[in-house]
Design a protein around this motif. Structure first.
Motif, PDB file in Angstrom:
ATOM      1  N   GLU A  56      -2.118   3.235  -2.427  1.00 56.63           N
ATOM      2  CA  GLU A  56      -2.575   3.195  -1.033  1.00 56.63           C
ATOM      3  C   GLU A  56      -2.644   1.762  -0.516  1.00 56.63           C
ATOM      4  O   GLU A  56      -2.261   1.481   0.621  1.00 56.63           O
ATOM      5  CB  GLU A  56      -3.947   3.859  -0.918  1.00 56.63           C
ATOM      6  N   ARG A  57      -3.129   0.862  -1.388  1.00 60.02           N
ATOM      7  CA  ARG A  57      -3.244  -0.538  -0.964  1.00 60.02           C
ATOM      8  C   ARG A  57      -1.876  -1.176  -0.780  1.00 60.02           C
ATOM      9  O   ARG A  57      -1.665  -1.958   0.156  1.00 60.02           O
ATOM     10  CB  ARG A  57      -4.054  -1.336  -1.996  1.00 60.02           C
ATOM     11  N   GLU A 105      -0.586  -0.043   2.502  1.00 62.13           N
ATOM     12  CA  GLU A 105      -1.291  -0.720   3.594  1.00 62.13           C
ATOM     13  C   GLU A 105      -0.739  -2.127   3.809  1.00 62.13           C
ATOM     14  O   GLU A 105      -0.487  -2.539   4.953  1.00 62.13           O
ATOM     15  CB  GLU A 105      -2.791  -0.793   3.270  1.00 62.13           C
TER      16      GLU A 105
END
Length: 273
Positions: free
Chosen positions: A41-42, A45
């Motif tokens: 997820e990071r 992002e």
């Protein structure tokens, strides 16, 4: 393996023996790491925020945030998620002199060689914008980006004067042969301050590769993705990008570190009562 067993009606043991493969290897089930989902997820992002960064720069950003990862793991997740840096320009061959060399002054320390140049852009109404970019070749720090409709030799001197007060006077300052840089007022003023001027050969931008590379990043990472409506908006967005470039963006030359990371501000000293 299951498909082979169904077609040939033989045991897994026999298939592994024929293939020379260990049964433990065949039965191994990959166990995802506990932080795999959060890390993915990071990465997404950061890839969304920094659309022109590859997985190596994303790796450097993650390490700065405290993630214990290497570029191989990030590359695996990067490919699995289908992330990529879109290619917008065709490849171009290198340009060389006839003797196969290019003589230029190599920076040896901070304030040894500065370089400056103009970038041209337009606001949404079609009116021209000029951006004066100033770079320290050794540290790769973006010292200033001045944005306005018009920038003459007077504005060049004003911008440099502010930098000389805060950063010091460089030994050399490199530019092309534009009239704003070769003006007698600019050259005379720099000479009086002790800064030697270096001019590249006309039509040879590769001789000033540091600022050309920086201007390319400015256009690729900001200008190509923004519709600018006013000069003020352009000034604000460009300054935000400049600070991000200096303090956050990992640079490959200094080992994927930002050239001027933001320093922690010490707490104020309390006066004794």
């Amino acid at each position: 393996m299951e498909r082979i067993r169904e077609v040939l009606s033989v045991s897994e043991r026999r298939i592994c023996k024929v293939l020379g493969q260990s049964r433990s290897t065949q039965r191994y089930q990959r166990k995802p790491r506990e932080d795999e989902e959060a890390l993915t997820e990071r990465i997404i992002e950061l890839a969304t925020r920094f659309g022109r960064y590859g997985y190596r720069r994303i790796t450097a950003l993650l390490k700065d945030e405290g993630w214990k990862v290497n570029h191989k793991r990030i590359e695996r997740i990067w490919r699995r998620e289908g992330l990529r840096v879109p290619s917008k320009q065709p490849k171009r061959g290198r340009l060389w002199f006839n003797d196969g060399s290019c003589a230029r002054l190599r920076p040896q320390h901070r304030n040894h060689v500065w370089t400056y140049d103009f970038v041209y852009e337009r606001t949404h109404d079609g009116r021209q914008l000029r951006l004066l970019t100033v770079l320290d070749e050794y540290t790769r720090e973006s010292l200033a980006i001045r944005v306005d409709r018009r920038l003459s030799s007077r504005e060049v001197i004003t911008t440099l004067a502010k930098l000389f007060i805060s950063k010091g006077v460089p030994q050399h300052i490199c530019s092309d042969n534009g009239p704003e840089f070769t003006a007698k007022a600019v050259r005379g003023w720099l000479e009086r301050l002790g800064a030697k001027t270096l001019f590249i050969e006309p039509g040879s931008p590769w001789e000033n590769g540091y600022i050309e590379s920086f201007n390319g990043k400015l256009r690729d990472e900001l200008l190509n993705g923004e519709i600018l409506y006013t000069v003020k908006e352009a000034q604000v967005l460009v300054e935000m990008w400049r600070k991000e470039y200096n303090q956050v963006r990992p640079h490959s030359s200094p080992g994927y570190r930002p050239p001027a990371p933001e320093a922690a501000t010490p707490p104020p000293i309390k006066e004794a009562v």
